[in-house]
Design a protein around this motif. Structure first.
Motif, mmCIF file in Angstrom:
data_model
loop_
_atom_site.group_PDB
_atom_site.id
_atom_site.type_symbol
_atom_site.label_atom_id
_atom_site.label_comp_id
_atom_site.label_asym_id
_atom_site.label_seq_id
_atom_site.Cartn_x
_atom_site.Cartn_y
_atom_site.Cartn_z
ATOM 1 N N GLY A 95 31.488 -6.537 -9.083
ATOM 2 C CA GLY A 95 32.851 -6.904 -8.704
ATOM 3 C C GLY A 95 33.828 -5.738 -8.709
ATOM 4 O O GLY A 95 35.028 -5.951 -8.575
ATOM 5 N N LEU A 96 33.339 -4.517 -8.850
ATOM 6 C CA LEU A 96 34.277 -3.378 -8.894
ATOM 7 C C LEU A 96 34.707 -3.023 -7.470
ATOM 8 O O LEU A 96 33.890 -3.024 -6.552
ATOM 9 N N SER A 126 27.617 0.847 -10.660
ATOM 10 C CA SER A 126 26.814 0.288 -9.580
ATOM 11 C C SER A 126 27.749 -0.596 -8.748
ATOM 12 O O SER A 126 28.253 -1.596 -9.239
ATOM 13 N N ILE A 127 27.981 -0.179 -7.509
ATOM 14 C CA ILE A 127 28.988 -0.869 -6.695
ATOM 15 C C ILE A 127 28.430 -1.152 -5.301
ATOM 16 O O ILE A 127 27.845 -0.266 -4.668
ATOM 17 N N GLY A 128 28.605 -2.381 -4.848
ATOM 18 C CA GLY A 128 28.055 -2.750 -3.555
ATOM 19 C C GLY A 128 29.063 -3.360 -2.617
ATOM 20 O O GLY A 128 29.554 -2.719 -1.677
ATOM 21 N N HIS A 129 29.434 -4.606 -2.915
ATOM 22 C CA HIS A 129 30.178 -5.418 -1.958
ATOM 23 C C HIS A 129 31.444 -4.735 -1.442
ATOM 24 O O HIS A 129 31.706 -4.707 -0.239
ATOM 25 N N GLU A 165 16.879 -3.559 -8.340
ATOM 26 C CA GLU A 165 17.309 -4.692 -9.168
ATOM 27 C C GLU A 165 16.370 -5.841 -8.911
ATOM 28 O O GLU A 165 16.024 -6.124 -7.758
ATOM 29 N N THR A 211 16.457 -2.368 -12.675
ATOM 30 C CA THR A 211 17.468 -3.083 -13.463
ATOM 31 C C THR A 211 17.079 -4.552 -13.485
ATOM 32 O O THR A 211 16.979 -5.187 -12.425
ATOM 33 N N GLY A 258 28.774 -2.434 -13.863
ATOM 34 C CA GLY A 258 28.923 -2.861 -12.474
ATOM 35 C C GLY A 258 29.126 -4.341 -12.309
ATOM 36 O O GLY A 258 28.964 -5.120 -13.243
ATOM 37 N N THR A 268 25.856 -14.676 -5.962
ATOM 38 C CA THR A 268 25.557 -13.332 -6.462
ATOM 39 C C THR A 268 25.161 -13.481 -7.931
ATOM 40 O O THR A 268 25.314 -14.565 -8.497
ATOM 41 N N ASP A 302 22.730 -3.852 -0.381
ATOM 42 C CA ASP A 302 22.239 -5.216 -0.076
ATOM 43 C C ASP A 302 22.959 -5.851 1.104
ATOM 44 O O ASP A 302 22.355 -6.506 1.947
HETATM 45 N N1 PXP Z 1 25.088 -4.610 -10.750
HETATM 46 C C1 PXP Z 1 24.265 -5.685 -10.699
HETATM 47 C C2 PXP Z 1 23.289 -5.876 -11.790
HETATM 48 C C3 PXP Z 1 24.327 -6.610 -9.618
HETATM 49 O O1 PXP Z 1 23.511 -7.651 -9.589
HETATM 50 C C4 PXP Z 1 25.252 -6.333 -8.586
HETATM 51 C C5 PXP Z 1 25.318 -7.279 -7.400
HETATM 52 O O2 PXP Z 1 24.152 -7.193 -6.662
HETATM 53 C C6 PXP Z 1 26.064 -5.201 -8.683
HETATM 54 C C7 PXP Z 1 25.987 -4.373 -9.779
HETATM 55 C C8 PXP Z 1 27.054 -4.840 -7.614
HETATM 56 O O3 PXP Z 1 28.060 -5.778 -7.569
HETATM 57 P P1 PXP Z 1 29.112 -5.759 -6.373
HETATM 58 O O4 PXP Z 1 28.318 -6.037 -5.123
HETATM 59 O O5 PXP Z 1 30.055 -6.846 -6.741
HETATM 60 O O6 PXP Z 1 29.707 -4.402 -6.364
#
Ligand code: PXP
Length: 396
Positions: A345-346, A364-367, A223, A243, A343, A253, A162
């Motif tokens: 905040g990891l 599930s990891i993004g930021h 998602e 999801t 997932g 977020t 994202d």
């Molecule tokens: N899982 C879900 C359901 C989320 O909404 C998000 C954020 O988009 C994440 C995981 C990933 O979180 P982060 O970006 O903090 O790793």
């Protein structure tokens, strides 16, 4: 002589002790240097956590630890009987055999077998564990089946791209492209790509979802909220998984897990509709037993436990409390028959304790990955995170 010591726990029943002693004696013959001795220390969860923290910098109770000795002294194997009891009961394995399996595992580590080192090491370690368990366990079949499919399967990593789109949208340009990022993440080892199509389309757009679906080989996870138009869109794109998340336009977020109280029927209908379109459904939930029980009624296949509170905990005891909450919830979710993901905040500092929970199959990891990628590049950032996930389970 190899011996058994007890550290802050009551001795095992005499017949169990006798059996373990016999195993220790025979294990020595497995090692060519017959004069070598080692000690088995049976203890509780607190003590093993203390050692885990002190020597391996991992602040959680594990089941077995090995400490290599010097010269003729092979070293110490520390086993938490309390942890072994919990795990044996969860995996429905006989405790006596399970304890022996842990002793064998620890013993092989003393001989420098290490399932963490290199490509073939897990295979070699497992081969020896199977050989020794076959010899010493009574319920061979159960234990051997367990061994062959257990923790050497590390959890998977689904990468959320994202925030590549967030940077693009900051200038309303066409770059950086989350589609390129998805490809690079896959090359870095991502097991899945996640995109959140928000109601306000603040980052990901329909075009991104469609192109990523076209181009990647790993699974696409979409998602989204329970919005009708989004459900129609998902049915046309057919991601591997949707999801379902709660969504507020004003939030920075996703804030909490999906609220199921009084909404089971609504969610159940959406699950059914998406499932009919060949899409698996995951619910993003707070790690609470009550919520999981409601989730069961919706027919969803997967639950993603919200790790936000764990990730945000500033104090050490609060973090441990949240980790234990996740542990309990993940076990309970598995008991209920869900595939368990987690997932939110990891990051590179907090991933390892949660990734060691054997019940969680995917993160599930993004930021944090996209943030790190700004410094080291996406492939490298994904690779580093994947290595931490792999190292965390059963590891040193
Ligand atoms: N899982 C879900 C359901 C989320 O909404 C998000 C954020 O988009 C994440 C995981 C990933 O979180 P982060 O970006 O903090 O790793």
């Amino acid at each position: 002589m190899s011996q058994i010591n007890y550290l802050e726990i009551n001795p095992l029943p005499k017949d169990w002790e006798r059996r373990i002693r016999k195993v220790l004696k025979e294990l020595k013959n497995f090692y060519p240097k017959k004069s070598s001795n080692f000690t088995l220390v049976l203890t509780n969860k607190e003590k093993i956590q203390e050692y885990n923290q002190r020597f391996l910098n991992r602040n959680f109770p594990t089941n077995v630890l090995s400490f290599r000795g010097e010269g003729n002294y092979l070293g110490d194997i520390l086993v938490s009987v309390e942890k072994a009891k919990e795990e044996a009961s969860f995996y429905q394995l006989p405790l006596e055999d399970y304890l022996i399996m842990l002793v064998i595992h620890g013993f092989l580590h003393l001989l420098d077998y290490d399932h963490e080192k290199g490509l073939y090491a897990p295979w070699l370690m497992l081969k020896n564990e199977v050989k020794l368990c076959e010899r010493f366990c009574i319920n061979k079949e159960k234990i051997l089946n367990f061994l062959r499919r257990r923790e050497y399967m590390p959890a998977k990593l689904a990468v959320n791209v994202d925030h590549v789109a967030t940077v693009r949208e900051a200038r309303k340009t066409y770059y950086p492209d989350p589609v390129y990022a998805a490809v690079l993440a896959e090359l870095g080892g991502a097991d899945g790509i996640v995109v959140h199509l928000r109601l306000d389309r603040r980052h990901i757009k329909e075009r991104d979802v469609k192109l990523i679906k076209e181009i990647i080989k790993v699974k696409l996870i979409l998602e989204m909220s329970l919005d009708k138009a989004l459900i129609e869109f998902a049915k046309t794109v057919k991601p591997y998984q949707v999801t379902l998340v709660p969504e507020k336009v004003e939030e920075v977020t996703t804030e909490g897990g999906l609220e199921l109280d009084g909404r089971v029927e609504e969610v159940k209908a959406v699950v059914k509709e998406l499932n009919k379109g060949g899409i698996k459904v995951s619910l993003f939930l707070n790690p609470e037993e009550k919520v999981l029980e409601l989730a069961k009624k919706t027919g969803a296949q997967i639950v993603e436990l919200h790790t936000g509170k764990y990730a945000e905990a500033l104090e050490e005891n609060e973090r441990i409390k949240e980790l234990e909450r996740l542990e309990r919830a993940s076990f309970w979710a598995k008991e209920l028959g869900f595939i368990v993901h987690a997932g939110h905040g990891l990051n590179y500092e907090n991933i390892m304790p949660v990734a060691a929970l054997p019940t969680i199959e995917e993160f599930s990891i993004g930021h944090s990955i996209i943030g790190r990628a700004i410094m080291v590049g996406i492939k490298e950032a994904v690779k580093e995170m994947k290595e931490l996930i792999i190292r965390s389970r059963e590891g040193k």
